[in-house]
Scaffold this active site. Structure first.
Site, PDB file in Angstrom:
ATOM      1  N   HIS A 290       0.816  -1.216   0.000  1.00 34.19           N
ATOM      2  CA  HIS A 290       0.000   0.000   0.000  1.00 34.19           C
ATOM      3  C   HIS A 290       0.850   1.267   0.000  1.00 34.19           C
ATOM      4  O   HIS A 290       1.922   1.322   0.588  1.00 34.19           O
ATOM      5  CB  HIS A 290      -0.941   0.005   1.215  1.00 34.19           C
ATOM      6  N   ASP A 291       0.367   2.291  -0.697  1.00 34.46           N
ATOM      7  CA  ASP A 291       0.950   3.636  -0.711  1.00 34.46           C
ATOM      8  C   ASP A 291       2.335   3.707  -1.347  1.00 34.46           C
ATOM      9  O   ASP A 291       3.037   4.704  -1.172  1.00 34.46           O
ATOM     10  CB  ASP A 291       1.021   4.213   0.712  1.00 34.46           C
TER      11      ASP A 291
ATOM     12  N   GLY B 128       4.957  -1.042   2.797  1.00 35.64           N
ATOM     13  CA  GLY B 128       4.144   0.136   2.576  1.00 35.64           C
ATOM     14  C   GLY B 128       4.956   1.422   2.497  1.00 35.64           C
ATOM     15  O   GLY B 128       5.973   1.583   3.160  1.00 35.64           O
TER      16      GLY B 128
END
Length: 279
Positions: free
Chosen positions: A130-131, A148
């Site tokens: 994520h991100d 992340g």
């Protein structure tokens, strides 16, 4: 495959009414396209792939068997908010690659969007969390994983079974060797091995990228100032700027190191036996 409005869709595929496919997208057997997914021209989606929106995919992507793009972030703080993945053009995702959506804005450092650039190769089993921000023309070898919020610069190479810790940065044309792990930033052009051990400069990768020999030698000299002359990082950067600051690669290197929040490996971790290792 059956032909529907010039889009080749296998009859076993399950496609959401919210999905928007360019006319020449090809969709293989047992593919699931779930929610608002936009797919660009000439993209191939191979059997058993699962695409989950919000997800935007550009043109000329090859999405391999069992690949999952747009899955929920693997984060205990995720509560089901709508976040997204954005993927550029010309990427190859091989078998069982996973790219996860971002954490929502306002939830810690969540950005709302995980981004992948153009012409990257993700080999089998590699993972983008994520991100993350992945640049252009990068290579993730088999089972390479990034945590992340990791940022990966253009033409970086993360070798097989290697891992990058969350919130780290991987600089342009850097190389993380096989079965390695990094919990610190990897500066542009550097090669790392094992756990946070620097071993040299990616000279062959720099040559392939068209960087002039004189500039490559300047980067090697900068490497020596930081790791072989036992200077402090701040002292080495000042000297590098004074002696080599006319080269764009040097300015890029110095800016990256100065802006590092996690730090880079110190000279006590030096493993300089193979500085001329290839990409």
């Amino acid at each position: 495959m059956s032909n529907t409005s010039a889009t080749l869709i296998h009859p076993t595929a399950v496609i959401s009414e919210e999905a928007k496919l360019a006319e020449d997208v090809r969709v293989g057997p047992f593919v699931v396209i779930e929610g608002p997914v936009a797919i660009g021209e000439r993209t191939l989606i191979r059997p058993h792939a699962h695409l989950i929106g919000p997800l935007t995919i550009g043109a000329n992507n090859d999405i391999g068997t069992g690949t999952v793009l747009g899955g929920d972030p693997q984060h205990l703080g995720y509560k089901g908010d709508l976040t997204a993945v954005e993927i550029g053009e010309g990427n190859s995702f091989r078998e069982y690659v996973t790219v996860h959506r971002a954490m929502p804005v306002g939830t810690g450092p969540g950005t709302g969007v995980t981004r992948v650039g153009n012409r990257n190769l993700f080999m089998a089993g590699s993972h983008v969390a994520h991100d993350c921000r992945v640049g252009n023309e990068c290579i993730f070898a088999n089972s390479a994983v990034i945590g992340g919020h990791v940022e990966v610069g253009d033409r970086a190479l993360i070798s097989g079974n290697s891992a990058v810790h969350q919130f780290c940065r991987v600089g342009r044309l850097s190389l993380l060797s096989g079965a390695s792990a990094s919990s610190k930033d990897i500066p542009p052009f550097w090669i790392m091995q094992e756990v946070n051990w620097v071993c040299g400069v990616n000279t062959i990768g720099m040559r392939r990228a068209g960087i002039p020999s004189v500039e490559i030698q300047a980067v090697r000299r900068a490497f020596a100032m930081i790791y072989k002359e036992r200077l402090t990082i701040s002292g080495a950067l000042l000297r590098i700027e004074a002696e080599l600051g006319q080269f764009p690669a040097i300015r890029e290197l110095v800016e990256f190191i100065r802006s590092s929040k996690r730090g880079i490996c110190g000279p006590h971790r030096l493993l300089a036996h193979n500085e001329d290792a290839a990409a």
